[in-house]
Design a protein around this motif. Structure first.
Motif, mmCIF file in Angstrom:
data_model
loop_
_atom_site.group_PDB
_atom_site.id
_atom_site.type_symbol
_atom_site.label_atom_id
_atom_site.label_comp_id
_atom_site.label_asym_id
_atom_site.label_seq_id
_atom_site.Cartn_x
_atom_site.Cartn_y
_atom_site.Cartn_z
ATOM 1 N N GLY A 236 0.856 -1.098 0.032
ATOM 2 C CA GLY A 236 -0.022 0.004 -0.005
ATOM 3 C C GLY A 236 0.739 1.180 0.077
ATOM 4 N N GLY A 237 2.014 0.984 0.186
ATOM 5 C CA GLY A 237 2.876 2.308 -0.047
ATOM 6 C C GLY A 237 3.166 3.323 -1.428
ATOM 7 N N THR A 238 3.584 4.283 -1.234
ATOM 8 C CA THR A 238 3.728 5.138 -2.495
ATOM 9 C C THR A 238 5.098 5.844 -2.236
ATOM 10 O OG1 THR A 238 1.545 5.769 -2.656
ATOM 11 C CG2 THR A 238 3.240 7.173 -3.556
ATOM 12 N N LEU A 239 5.793 5.664 -3.333
ATOM 13 C CA LEU A 239 7.033 6.360 -3.581
ATOM 14 C C LEU A 239 6.838 7.515 -4.501
ATOM 15 C CD1 LEU A 239 10.295 6.308 -3.030
ATOM 16 C CD2 LEU A 239 10.836 4.914 -4.933
ATOM 17 N N GLN A 240 7.305 8.824 -4.466
ATOM 18 C CA GLN A 240 7.187 9.762 -5.514
ATOM 19 C C GLN A 240 8.053 10.985 -5.571
ATOM 20 O OE1 GLN A 240 3.154 11.054 -3.832
ATOM 21 N NE2 GLN A 240 4.150 12.786 -2.998
ATOM 22 N N ASN A 241 8.215 11.495 -6.656
ATOM 23 C CA ASN A 241 9.005 12.509 -6.722
ATOM 24 C C ASN A 241 10.532 12.325 -6.345
ATOM 25 O OD1 ASN A 241 7.068 13.958 -7.637
ATOM 26 N ND2 ASN A 241 6.515 14.738 -5.418
ATOM 27 N N VAL A 242 11.052 11.129 -6.966
ATOM 28 C CA VAL A 242 12.372 10.643 -6.805
ATOM 29 C C VAL A 242 13.332 10.404 -8.007
ATOM 30 C CG1 VAL A 242 13.899 8.631 -5.770
ATOM 31 C CG2 VAL A 242 11.791 9.559 -4.453
ATOM 32 N N ILE A 243 14.351 10.852 -8.068
ATOM 33 C CA ILE A 243 15.300 10.376 -9.022
ATOM 34 C C ILE A 243 16.405 9.366 -8.258
ATOM 35 C CG2 ILE A 243 17.152 11.127 -10.793
ATOM 36 C CD1 ILE A 243 15.882 13.988 -10.685
ATOM 37 N N ILE A 244 16.230 8.206 -9.115
ATOM 38 C CA ILE A 244 17.185 7.220 -8.584
ATOM 39 C C ILE A 244 18.575 7.269 -9.655
ATOM 40 C CG2 ILE A 244 17.618 4.697 -8.499
ATOM 41 C CD1 ILE A 244 14.563 4.416 -7.803
ATOM 42 N N GLY A 245 19.593 7.423 -8.641
ATOM 43 C CA GLY A 245 20.990 7.537 -9.434
ATOM 44 C C GLY A 245 21.601 6.361 -9.557
ATOM 45 N N SER A 246 22.957 6.408 -10.104
ATOM 46 C CA SER A 246 23.801 5.054 -10.290
ATOM 47 C C SER A 246 24.897 5.159 -9.343
ATOM 48 C CB SER A 246 23.942 5.042 -11.700
ATOM 49 O OG SER A 246 24.847 3.910 -12.161
#
Length: 406
Positions: A236-246
């Protein structure tokens, strides 16, 4: 490479919704993040009330606006309506309907201006994202006019943003460029609002808003299947407005149903996200994008449905793959709408012998790609065999008119 994921245990960094850790020069500093989507006004329903027609026993109108897909409202029959409402006029132009597993399939529906009864949108089948002309109102009503049995509506989200795929605002620290989850994806990449370096998996329950900052670094950026994920999202969780780098390890793990809004992967690495939940239901990818992958972008190991809308993918093997040799052979479904892909091999890979389906609409392909590839799923330890491309059949629910080539 197998579709099976082998994980090793590592030390976990549990991060509450209200904070994240930034590692700079070997020192750890705490930065405050928004507590929820309501705090930044993303989902307007969270700040409103709810009412409706009849309700099945044990269900509640308020369950459609509590931010949890674990609770739901259901009508006491195959028709009924539920509304979100506000004390003052609120401008709304899009809605997202999320259904819980175990209910009936919606056959027809209407979205109504609850103030005057006018029809803002209507359709057949189970909707996900609904867009309509921007309207100022105090009540918005989702009216189910036909269903196979009583549907279960987990969330009735509402947004002020225009376009076919509503998404979050950027948060208090930055305004994203590119496609923030609204309208058709353009291929434009967002600007980063800063960097956050983590040393272990971030565990998320509720809503985690990254404020358009770039998060890294776990793993080696390769295809090793024993890498830990950057984010582990509870049911039920939400992940938002994220840039995932390397490097980003094994990307994002959804333990149950989850929502990924306006999430961008600078480098896919092993997989962008893995959907592991086995309790049915639907997970959502709304807006965002990914690039620089060599195999799968979204890996579906559990059951239920993955709904991908407004997404941009540049450079990968597949946008979506239903696991063909996991330890459990589930039936899996994917819905892909309003997506732009470039330089990939396949849009969706499914296992036709297990009854998987891919429903694809409004797809734009830059270059060539197999749109819906059918495999023969096998038991763990073997490799699935490729059967061929499908069009407009019981597994591949897509016609050539649904696809535009650039």
């Amino acid at each position: 490479m197998t579709d099976v994921k082998r994980r090793r245990r590592r030390t976990r960094l549990t991060v509450a919704i209200a904070a994240a850790a930034t590692l700079v020069g070997g020192l750890v500093a705490t930065v405050t993040l928004p507590a929820s989507a309501a705090a930044i006004g993303t989902n307007l329903s969270l700040s409103g009330g709810a009412d409706g027609s009849s309700k099945a026993g044990g269900t509640s109108y308020g369950n459609v606006k509590d931010g949890s897909t674990s609770t739901y409202w259901a009508p006491n029959g195959t028709t009924g309506y539920v509304s979100v409402k506000w004390s003052s006029a609120t401008t709304v132009s899009s809605a997202v309907i999320k259904q819980a597993s175990g209910g009936g399939s919606i056959g027809s529906w209407r979205l109504l201006n609850g103030d005057n009864g006018s029809v803002l949108a209507s359709g057949s089948g189970s909707p996900s994202t609904i867009s309509f002309s921007s309207t100022s109102l105090k009540k918005l009503t989702f009216d189910i006019t036909g269903a196979s049995s009583a549907p279960r509506i987990a969330e009735f989200e509402t947004y002020a943003g225009s376009g076919s795929t509503p998404g979050p605002t950027a948060g208090p620290t930055a305004t994203p460029t590119g496609n923030p989850g609204t309208g058709a994806p353009t291929g434009q990449w967002p600007s980063s609002a800063g960097s956050v370096k983590i040393s272990g998996t971030v565990s998320v329950s509720g809503t985690f808003d990254g404020g358009m900052k770039t998060y890294c670094c776990i793993g080696d950026g390769g295809q090793g299947e024993s890498q830990d994920p950057m984010f582990k999202i509870a049911n039920g969780g939400t992940l938002q407005n994220v840039i995932i780098g390397s490097p980003a390890g094994d990307g994002v793990h959804c333990e149950g149903t989850c929502t990924l809004k306006n999430v961008w992967w600078n480098d896919i690495g092993e997989d962008a996200a893995t959907f592991k939940g086995t309790g049915g239901g639907t997970s959502y990818v709304i807006g965002g994008g990914a690039k620089s992958g060599s195999d799968k972008t979204f890996q579906h190991n559990g059951n239920g449905t993955v709904n991908i809308s407004g997404f941009y993918l540049n450079g990968s093997g597949k946008l979506y793959r239903a696991c063909g040799n996991c330890s459990s052979s589930y039936q899996r479904h994917v819905k892909i709408d309003n997506v732009l892909v470039s330089d990939i091999d396949m849009v969706a890979g499914i296992n036709s012998n297990w009854g998987d389906t891919a429903t694809i609409t409004r797809l734009v392909v830059d270059g060539g790609a197999t749109v819906c590839g059918k495999y023969k799923g096998v038991s763990k330890g073997s490799e699935p065999s490729y059967i061929g491309e499908g069009w407009n059949d019981s597994n591949c629910k897509v016609t050539k008119s649904d696809v535009t080539y650039k």
